[in-house]
Scaffold this motif. Sequence first.
Motif, PDB file in Angstrom:
ATOM      1  N   LEU A  82       0.819  -1.214   0.000  1.00 14.13           N
ATOM      2  CA  LEU A  82       0.000   0.000   0.000  1.00 14.13           C
ATOM      3  C   LEU A  82       0.853   1.264   0.000  1.00 14.13           C
ATOM      4  N   GLN A  83       2.034   1.220   0.613  1.00 10.40           N
ATOM      5  CA  GLN A  83       2.922   2.380   0.555  1.00 10.40           C
ATOM      6  C   GLN A  83       3.368   2.630  -0.884  1.00 10.40           C
ATOM      7  N   GLN A  84       3.638   1.556  -1.613  1.00 14.91           N
ATOM      8  CA  GLN A  84       4.001   1.698  -3.023  1.00 14.91           C
ATOM      9  C   GLN A  84       2.832   2.279  -3.818  1.00 14.91           C
ATOM     10  N   LEU A  85       1.617   1.869  -3.475  1.00 13.00           N
ATOM     11  CA  LEU A  85       0.421   2.389  -4.142  1.00 13.00           C
ATOM     12  C   LEU A  85       0.306   3.893  -3.912  1.00 13.00           C
ATOM     13  N   ARG A  86       0.466   4.324  -2.665  1.00 11.05           N
ATOM     14  CA  ARG A  86       0.341   5.754  -2.350  1.00 11.05           C
ATOM     15  C   ARG A  86       1.412   6.571  -3.058  1.00 11.05           C
ATOM     16  N   ASP A  87       2.629   6.047  -3.097  1.00  9.61           N
ATOM     17  CA  ASP A  87       3.714   6.758  -3.783  1.00  9.61           C
ATOM     18  C   ASP A  87       3.393   6.902  -5.270  1.00  9.61           C
ATOM     19  N   ALA A  88       2.877   5.834  -5.871  1.00  7.39           N
ATOM     20  CA  ALA A  88       2.551   5.876  -7.297  1.00  7.39           C
ATOM     21  C   ALA A  88       1.367   6.808  -7.557  1.00  7.39           C
ATOM     22  N   ALA A  89       0.403   6.842  -6.640  1.00  8.67           N
ATOM     23  CA  ALA A  89      -0.743   7.734  -6.813  1.00  8.67           C
ATOM     24  C   ALA A  89      -0.299   9.191  -6.828  1.00  8.67           C
ATOM     25  N   ARG A  90       0.647   9.530  -5.955  1.00  9.35           N
ATOM     26  CA  ARG A  90       1.181  10.900  -5.949  1.00  9.35           C
ATOM     27  C   ARG A  90       1.923  11.187  -7.245  1.00  9.35           C
ATOM     28  N   ALA A  91       2.735  10.229  -7.693  1.00 13.47           N
ATOM     29  CA  ALA A  91       3.509  10.425  -8.920  1.00 13.47           C
ATOM     30  C   ALA A  91       2.586  10.597 -10.130  1.00 13.47           C
ATOM     31  N   GLN A  92       1.445   9.924 -10.116  1.00 12.65           N
ATOM     32  CA  GLN A  92       0.506  10.009 -11.230  1.00 12.65           C
ATOM     33  C   GLN A  92      -0.557  11.090 -11.031  1.00 12.65           C
ATOM     34  N   GLN A  93      -0.447  11.792  -9.911  1.00 14.45           N
ATOM     35  CA  GLN A  93      -1.335  12.920  -9.596  1.00 14.45           C
ATOM     36  C   GLN A  93      -2.804  12.505  -9.514  1.00 14.45           C
ATOM     37  N   VAL A  94      -3.027  11.325  -8.925  1.00 15.44           N
ATOM     38  CA  VAL A  94      -4.402  10.870  -8.678  1.00 15.44           C
ATOM     39  C   VAL A  94      -4.621  10.608  -7.187  1.00 15.44           C
ATOM     40  N   GLU A  95      -3.720  11.134  -6.342  1.00 13.93           N
ATOM     41  CA  GLU A  95      -3.817  10.830  -4.911  1.00 13.93           C
ATOM     42  C   GLU A  95      -5.115  11.323  -4.279  1.00 13.93           C
ATOM     43  N   GLN A  96      -5.744  12.336  -4.883  1.00 14.50           N
ATOM     44  CA  GLN A  96      -7.000  12.846  -4.325  1.00 14.50           C
ATOM     45  C   GLN A  96      -8.148  11.861  -4.507  1.00 14.50           C
ATOM     46  N   ARG A  97      -7.977  10.902  -5.409  1.00 14.01           N
ATOM     47  CA  ARG A  97      -9.042   9.934  -5.659  1.00 14.01           C
ATOM     48  C   ARG A  97      -8.762   8.567  -5.045  1.00 14.01           C
ATOM     49  N   VAL A  98      -7.668   8.448  -4.284  1.00 12.79           N
ATOM     50  CA  VAL A  98      -7.267   7.142  -3.752  1.00 12.79           C
ATOM     51  C   VAL A  98      -7.060   7.209  -2.243  1.00 12.79           C
ATOM     52  N   THR A  99      -7.697   6.306  -1.514  1.00 12.80           N
ATOM     53  CA  THR A  99      -7.399   6.117  -0.092  1.00 12.80           C
ATOM     54  C   THR A  99      -7.012   4.656   0.104  1.00 12.80           C
ATOM     55  N   THR A 100      -6.216   4.400   1.137  1.00 10.00           N
ATOM     56  CA  THR A 100      -5.761   3.036   1.403  1.00 10.00           C
ATOM     57  C   THR A 100      -5.981   2.687   2.859  1.00 10.00           C
TER      58      THR A 100
END
Length: 222
Positions: A82-100
């Motif tokens: 999940l940490q890898q998921l959050r890092d990738a979400a930030r890199a892809q600029q979709v972190e506002q649409r993803v919670t873990t």
Amino acid sequence: MEDVVDDELAESQRAHWQDTYSAHPGMYGEEPSAPAVHAAGVFRAAGARDVLELGAGHGRDALHFAREGFTVQALDFSSSGLQQLRDAARAQQVEQRVTTAVHDVRHPLPSADASVDAVFAHMLLCMALSTEEIHALVGEIHRVLRPGGVLVYTVRHTGDAHHGTGVAHGDDIFEHDGFAVHFFPRGLVDSLADGWTLDEVHAFEEGDLPRRLWRVTQTLPR
């Protein structure tokens, strides 16, 4: 049939995935799985806006749903994945649409009743879960979905080459190289759709063996 999977096996599987994701970051690559691509179309056609993914791992499918415009809650019992998921979400600029959230699906889901439009689970239901635990999990999915909500899941089935080989744990669970799988007979798929509309059971293959799976789509009545 065993009522629950042995706690020692369950904990060994948690450690296996935590170690695997830590040792092999992004091990499944960045491209979404074929079932996730299909599910995004199914969810869009159903008018879904929010997706709960069970067993999200390092997030290749959750990120696909987010890029497609869905709001995604991603659950997994590996904090490393999940940490890898959050890092990738930030890199892809979709972190506002993803919670873990770190979560073991042997326990009740953290979502409220009738709070999500769609649920996706790629090879999560065929992990080291007993038949009773799988039924309980699908009952939880039923609880958290809104009327008309859609579940898309994939599982390895008893036609797979690994079924019946390796270390047997009972209840159609067999372990290879530290990885335990509950292989689904067709009757289990049908029983999990009790109270749902069973829309599709699609057979497909994936990976090198190849793994033989079903992609199942079922919908709650409105």
